[in-house]
Each structure stands twice: as structure tokens, then as C-alpha cells.
Design a protein around this motif. Structure first.
Motif, PDB file in Angstrom:
ATOM      1  N   THR A  17       0.830  -0.751  -0.223  1.00  0.00           N
ATOM      2  CA  THR A  17      -0.222   0.471  -0.121  1.00  0.00           C
ATOM      3  C   THR A  17       0.684   1.264   0.135  1.00  0.00           C
ATOM      4  OG1 THR A  17      -2.055  -0.774   1.175  1.00  0.00           O
ATOM      5  CG2 THR A  17      -2.247   1.129   1.466  1.00  0.00           C
ATOM      6  N   SER A  18       0.640   2.021  -0.717  1.00  0.00           N
ATOM      7  CA  SER A  18       1.140   3.504  -0.556  1.00  0.00           C
ATOM      8  C   SER A  18       0.586   4.505   0.756  1.00  0.00           C
ATOM      9  CB  SER A  18       0.646   4.540  -2.045  1.00  0.00           C
ATOM     10  OG  SER A  18      -0.536   4.756  -1.520  1.00  0.00           O
ATOM     11  N   TYR A  59       6.494   7.565  -6.290  1.00  0.00           N
ATOM     12  CA  TYR A  59       5.873   6.856  -4.967  1.00  0.00           C
ATOM     13  C   TYR A  59       7.015   5.145  -4.023  1.00  0.00           C
ATOM     14  CZ  TYR A  59       2.124   9.631  -6.757  1.00  0.00           C
ATOM     15  OH  TYR A  59       0.589  10.277  -7.299  1.00  0.00           O
ATOM     16  N   ILE A  60       5.876   5.665  -2.821  1.00  0.00           N
ATOM     17  CA  ILE A  60       7.214   4.113  -2.864  1.00  0.00           C
ATOM     18  C   ILE A  60       5.531   3.780  -2.062  1.00  0.00           C
ATOM     19  CG2 ILE A  60       8.316   3.756  -0.287  1.00  0.00           C
ATOM     20  CD1 ILE A  60       9.822   5.909  -0.304  1.00  0.00           C
ATOM     21  N   TYR A  61       5.733   2.194  -1.955  1.00  0.00           N
ATOM     22  CA  TYR A  61       5.270   1.373  -1.940  1.00  0.00           C
ATOM     23  C   TYR A  61       5.183   0.575  -0.079  1.00  0.00           C
ATOM     24  CZ  TYR A  61       2.607   2.735  -5.657  1.00  0.00           C
ATOM     25  OH  TYR A  61       1.968   3.569  -6.589  1.00  0.00           O
ATOM     26  N   TYR A  62       4.749   0.057   0.466  1.00  0.00           N
ATOM     27  CA  TYR A  62       5.220  -0.323   1.614  1.00  0.00           C
ATOM     28  C   TYR A  62       4.227  -1.406   1.834  1.00  0.00           C
ATOM     29  CZ  TYR A  62       7.320   3.767   2.473  1.00  0.00           C
ATOM     30  OH  TYR A  62       8.204   5.299   3.083  1.00  0.00           O
ATOM     31  N   THR A  63       5.172  -2.717   2.146  1.00  0.00           N
ATOM     32  CA  THR A  63       4.380  -3.860   3.057  1.00  0.00           C
ATOM     33  C   THR A  63       5.310  -3.914   4.204  1.00  0.00           C
ATOM     34  OG1 THR A  63       6.522  -5.095   1.597  1.00  0.00           O
ATOM     35  CG2 THR A  63       4.286  -4.703   0.747  1.00  0.00           C
ATOM     36  N   ARG A 116       9.201   0.247  -0.999  1.00  0.00           N
ATOM     37  CA  ARG A 116       9.653  -0.214  -3.093  1.00  0.00           C
ATOM     38  C   ARG A 116       8.911   1.609  -3.084  1.00  0.00           C
ATOM     39  NH1 ARG A 116       6.864  -1.832  -7.185  1.00  0.00           N
ATOM     40  NH2 ARG A 116       5.126  -2.105  -6.384  1.00  0.00           N
ATOM     41  N   ARG A 117      10.091   1.470  -3.678  1.00  0.00           N
ATOM     42  CA  ARG A 117      10.581   2.930  -4.921  1.00  0.00           C
ATOM     43  C   ARG A 117       9.687   2.331  -6.074  1.00  0.00           C
ATOM     44  NH1 ARG A 117      10.836   8.007  -4.406  1.00  0.00           N
ATOM     45  NH2 ARG A 117      11.542   7.275  -2.250  1.00  0.00           N
ATOM     46  N   GLU A 118       8.557   3.424  -7.076  1.00  0.00           N
ATOM     47  CA  GLU A 118       8.051   3.243  -8.400  1.00  0.00           C
ATOM     48  C   GLU A 118       7.823   4.451  -8.747  1.00  0.00           C
ATOM     49  OE1 GLU A 118       4.159   1.758 -10.167  1.00  0.00           O
ATOM     50  OE2 GLU A 118       5.414   0.134  -9.428  1.00  0.00           O
ATOM     51  N   GLY A 119       9.097   5.122  -9.208  1.00  0.00           N
ATOM     52  CA  GLY A 119       8.969   6.520  -9.775  1.00  0.00           C
ATOM     53  C   GLY A 119       8.360   7.545  -8.475  1.00  0.00           C
TER      54      GLY A 119
END
Length: 105
Positions: free
Chosen positions: A43-44, A80-84, A75-78
């Protein structure tokens, strides 16, 4: 007195201190909500903020502490960072704590 109890072993001071630090870190309603949401999937920050009812800046600060403790990963994508959070131990601990809270409510 305890010498007669088979396999009795007290945890070390370092283990007790680390456990207390972890529990202290989890002793925040927003962090519990964040972790619970992350245990459901990646999730972001913006989505987490909406889910837990907090400002994105506050969620980011909580995530920074949880990341330092090794409880979440980003996890960086562009831009945004998505967390787990994929810890079976954290899932079990939160499940037990929320279950106990439901019993005592």
C-alpha cells in the motif's frame, strides 16, 4: 525454587529489552492500524492515510519508525513508495492483541 522446573529458562536481558522496545513501538493505535493494513498487502502512504484516518505526513512518520525497526519495507516506483509488512510474528501478535481486546470489550 525454579531449579526443579524442567527446561525453565529466563530470557536474557538483551532479549527482554528488545521485546519491550518492540511492544512499546506497537503501543500506538495508528501504528497498529498501519501494520494491519500492510499485512493485507502492499500500500502507498496516501492509501494508508485514508485507511487509518490520519494525515499522510503522520503516516510517513509512523512508517519511518516501523521501517527502522524492520517491521515494514518500502519499494520505490517513480515518485511513490509502496510499503509492505510480511512478518508472521507481527501478524500473530496483532491477531492475538485484537482478539484479546474483543474478548475484554
Amino acid at each position: 525454587m525454579h531449579e526443579g522446573i524442567p527446561d525453565f529458562a529466563m530470557p536474557s536481558e538483551q532479549e527482554v529489552r528488545r521485546a519491550a522496545d518492540s511492544l512499546r513501538l506497537l503501543a500506538d493505535p495508528t501504528r497498529i492500524k498501519i501494520l494491519w493494513a500492510l499485512l493485507q498487502g502492499e500500500t502507498s502512504v496516501a492509501c494508508l492515510a485514508e485507511l487509518v484516518g490520519a494525515a499522510p505526513t503522520a503516516v510517513s512518520q509512523h512508517l519511518a519508525k516501523l521501517r527502522l525497526a524492520g517491521l515494514v519495507e518500502g519499494r520505490r516506483e517513480g515518485t511513490y513508495i509502496y510499503y509492505t509488512a510480511e512478518s508472521a510474528h507481527v501478524r500473530a501478535l496483532l491477531t492475538e492483541a485484537l482478539g484479546q481486546a474483543a474478548v475484554t470489550a
